[in-house]
Design an enzyme around this catalytic site. Structure first.
Site, PDB file in Angstrom:
ATOM      1  CB  CYS A   1      -0.941  -0.084   1.190  1.00  0.00           C
ATOM      2  SG  CYS A   1      -0.206  -0.694   2.805  1.00  0.00           S
TER       3      CYS A   1
ATOM      4  CG  HIS B   1      -0.214   4.122   5.435  1.00  0.00           C
ATOM      5  ND1 HIS B   1       0.213   3.172   6.752  1.00  0.00           N
ATOM      6  CD2 HIS B   1      -0.560   2.970   4.846  1.00  0.00           C
ATOM      7  CE1 HIS B   1       0.200   1.876   6.472  1.00  0.00           C
ATOM      8  NE2 HIS B   1      -0.373   1.482   5.352  1.00  0.00           N
TER       9      HIS B   1
HETATM   10  P1  NAD Z   1      -5.000 -10.745   6.330  1.00  0.00           P
HETATM   11  O1  NAD Z   1      -4.579 -11.537   7.572  1.00  0.00           O
HETATM   12  O2  NAD Z   1      -6.225  -9.777   6.661  1.00  0.00           O
HETATM   13  O3  NAD Z   1      -5.951 -11.962   5.481  1.00  0.00           O
HETATM   14  C1  NAD Z   1      -4.835 -12.943   5.103  1.00  0.00           C
HETATM   15  C2  NAD Z   1      -6.038 -14.325   5.091  1.00  0.00           C
HETATM   16  O4  NAD Z   1      -5.411 -15.416   4.582  1.00  0.00           O
HETATM   17  C3  NAD Z   1      -6.796 -14.584   6.122  1.00  0.00           C
HETATM   18  O5  NAD Z   1      -8.364 -14.771   5.865  1.00  0.00           O
HETATM   19  C4  NAD Z   1      -6.110 -15.844   6.780  1.00  0.00           C
HETATM   20  O6  NAD Z   1      -7.083 -16.707   7.401  1.00  0.00           O
HETATM   21  C5  NAD Z   1      -5.784 -16.540   5.524  1.00  0.00           C
HETATM   22  N1  NAD Z   1      -4.455 -17.537   5.726  1.00  0.00           N
HETATM   23  C6  NAD Z   1      -3.697 -17.220   6.556  1.00  0.00           C
HETATM   24  N2  NAD Z   1      -2.743 -18.502   6.479  1.00  0.00           N
HETATM   25  C7  NAD Z   1      -3.190 -18.984   5.287  1.00  0.00           C
HETATM   26  C8  NAD Z   1      -2.764 -19.881   4.555  1.00  0.00           C
HETATM   27  N3  NAD Z   1      -1.801 -20.775   5.087  1.00  0.00           N
HETATM   28  N4  NAD Z   1      -3.413 -20.620   3.319  1.00  0.00           N
HETATM   29  C9  NAD Z   1      -4.431 -19.716   2.999  1.00  0.00           C
HETATM   30  N5  NAD Z   1      -4.937 -18.632   3.576  1.00  0.00           N
HETATM   31  C10 NAD Z   1      -4.381 -18.331   4.638  1.00  0.00           C
HETATM   32  O7  NAD Z   1      -4.085 -10.212   5.631  1.00  0.00           O
HETATM   33  P2  NAD Z   1      -3.807  -9.134   4.751  1.00  0.00           P
HETATM   34  O8  NAD Z   1      -3.951  -7.714   5.503  1.00  0.00           O
HETATM   35  O9  NAD Z   1      -5.254  -9.352   3.494  1.00  0.00           O
HETATM   36  O10 NAD Z   1      -2.720  -9.212   3.734  1.00  0.00           O
HETATM   37  C11 NAD Z   1      -2.562  -9.976   2.650  1.00  0.00           C
HETATM   38  C12 NAD Z   1      -1.302  -9.514   2.032  1.00  0.00           C
HETATM   39  O11 NAD Z   1      -1.377  -8.214   1.335  1.00  0.00           O
HETATM   40  C13 NAD Z   1      -0.123  -9.425   2.620  1.00  0.00           C
HETATM   41  O12 NAD Z   1       0.955  -9.745   1.841  1.00  0.00           O
HETATM   42  C14 NAD Z   1      -0.067  -8.127   2.985  1.00  0.00           C
HETATM   43  O13 NAD Z   1       1.465  -7.610   3.259  1.00  0.00           O
HETATM   44  C15 NAD Z   1      -0.566  -7.359   1.781  1.00  0.00           C
HETATM   45  N6  NAD Z   1      -1.153  -6.165   1.781  1.00  0.00           N
HETATM   46  C16 NAD Z   1      -1.744  -5.805   2.988  1.00  0.00           C
HETATM   47  C17 NAD Z   1      -2.413  -4.577   3.208  1.00  0.00           C
HETATM   48  C18 NAD Z   1      -3.121  -3.945   4.555  1.00  0.00           C
HETATM   49  O14 NAD Z   1      -3.154  -3.231   4.856  1.00  0.00           O
HETATM   50  N7  NAD Z   1      -4.005  -5.157   4.971  1.00  0.00           N
HETATM   51  C19 NAD Z   1      -1.951  -3.401   2.363  1.00  0.00           C
HETATM   52  C20 NAD Z   1      -1.366  -3.862   0.942  1.00  0.00           C
HETATM   53  C21 NAD Z   1      -0.943  -5.205   1.152  1.00  0.00           C
END
Ligand code: NAD
Length: 339
Positions: free
Chosen positions: A141, A221
């Site tokens: 992000c 942010h």
């Molecule tokens: P999150 O924790 O909200 O969601 C992750 C999901 O994956 C959850 O539903 C969890 O239950 C599931 N999960 C966990 N282990 C797993 C596995 N082994 N196999 C399949 N599913 C599994 O995380 P998020 O915030 O959505 O982040 C996901 C990606 O996006 C990360 O790489 C993060 O860095 C990136 N990201 C996050 C944001 C943010 O602000 N949240 C912004 C940009 C990018």
């Protein structure tokens, strides 16, 4: 039907990517994975989305719960053309061999290392280089926000140097065990933070150094940028350039929007689902020119800014269109972004 897309990991980013795919005419959501039966799995099913268990072990958790599951991750991946990996940071890379086994194209998120894919993506900056690739990483992000503004000003005036302070949200709204609660944390305390080098994975010619802090907020942010341009630019010229991008939205403190909470209130008032604001928000009054040296402050809605980029990344890897402008227009119109 279009390109068949699977979403592995249905959390903050995954559910938004899934919803965005459902709005595209040229792609179909074949399903999403859940690790356990919870309300998110139930809501997905109620919305007509096929839910798959993320593993054979997790499939057992669904037994006898009344939740409908269509199979496991292997079943889902084998039925897809493209998988968007939205599992937690560093977990995604562990699935790379599975995606390769089923020969699906895979899009990872910013929590994975650049080396996992060898290619970091931003739609405005390098769409054409992503065409047909097997592995692509949509940058985080913060990096997406930086890439959008730097790319716009680089195309408009040329960017010689960027120095940026990133004030990062401590947690997403649903994360009840993350912090800080009562502290301002240099994160990391060393300089540069990883964001500057990450921008350079997308825009290799940009001289950028970033410093980051984490603070107790969940909404957005904020970045404060100091930039040196290749030529003089007035504040009006900068505003004109930034206004021409639908994924950048200018806000005015004169109109009563001088904080992240007011930006989010605006998103709620215009009826944005989950109060999402995938556009980069820039405060008009923060744009200050001293000839070639400029300042501006911007805010990034961390939960949604990468969603349009994921949709464009799908179009690029699947070669739905070779034209970045066309993909960006289709995405922006379908998600209702822009002016
Ligand atoms: P999150 O924790 O909200 O969601 C992750 C999901 O994956 C959850 O539903 C969890 O239950 C599931 N999960 C966990 N282990 C797993 C596995 N082994 N196999 C399949 N599913 C599994 O995380 P998020 O915030 O959505 O982040 C996901 C990606 O996006 C990360 O790489 C993060 O860095 C990136 N990201 C996050 C944001 C943010 O602000 N949240 C912004 C940009 C990018």
């Amino acid at each position: 039907m279009g390109v068949k897309v699977a979403v592995n990991g249905y959390g903050t980013i995954g559910k938004r990517v899934a919803d965005a795919i459902l709005k595209q005419k040229d792609m179909t959501l074949v399903g999403v994975t859940k690790t356990k039966p919870n309300y998110e799995a139930r809501l997905a099913t109620e919305r007509g989305i096929n839910v798959y268990a993320s593993s054979a072990d997790s499939l057992k958790l669904f037994d006898g719960t009344g939740y409908r599951v269509a199979g496991t991750l292997d079943d889902l991946v084998s039925s897809a053309d493209v998988v968007v990996d939205c599992t937690p940071g560093k977990v995604g890379a562990t699935y790379k061999p599975l995606y390769e086994k089923y020969r699906v194209k895979a899009i990872f998120q910013g929590g994975e290392k650049h080396d996992t894919t060898g290619f970091s993506f931003n739609a405005y900056c390098n769409y054409k280089s992503a065409l047909g690739r097997d592995l692509v990483r949509v940058v985080s992000c913060n990096t997406t926000g930086l890439c959008r503004v730097i790319n716009a000003l680089d195309k408009g005036f040329g960017v010689k140097k960027v120095r940026a302070l990133l004030v990062r949200r401590g947690a997403d709204p649903a994360e009840n065990s993350k912090g800080p609660i009562n502290s301002i944390v240099p994160d990391p305390v060393t300089i540069p933070s990883h964001h500057g080098p990450d921008v350079q994975k997308v825009l290799p010619n940009i001289d950028i150094t970033t410093v980051a802090l984490a603070v107790p907020t969940t909404l957005m942010h904020v970045h404060v940028l100091n930039m040196e341009l290749n030529r003089d630019a007035t504040e009006q010229e900068i505003i004109g350039t930034l206004s021409s991008y639908r994924r950048i939205r200018l806000f005015s403190s004169a109109e009563g929007i001088s904080s992240t909470s007011e930006i989010i209130e605006f998103a709620r008032d215009i009826g944005r689902h989950r109060y999402d604001l995938p556009e980069l928000a820039i405060w008009k009054e923060s744009i200050k020119s001293f000839g070639r040296e400029i300042y501006l402050s911007q805010a990034v809605h961390q939960e949604s800014i990468v969603i349009p980029e994921n949709i464009d990344a799908i179009r690029a890897v699947a070669r739905i269109t070779e034209d970045p402008e066309e993909s960006i227009r289709m995405t922006d119109e379908s998600l209702g972004l822009g002016r």
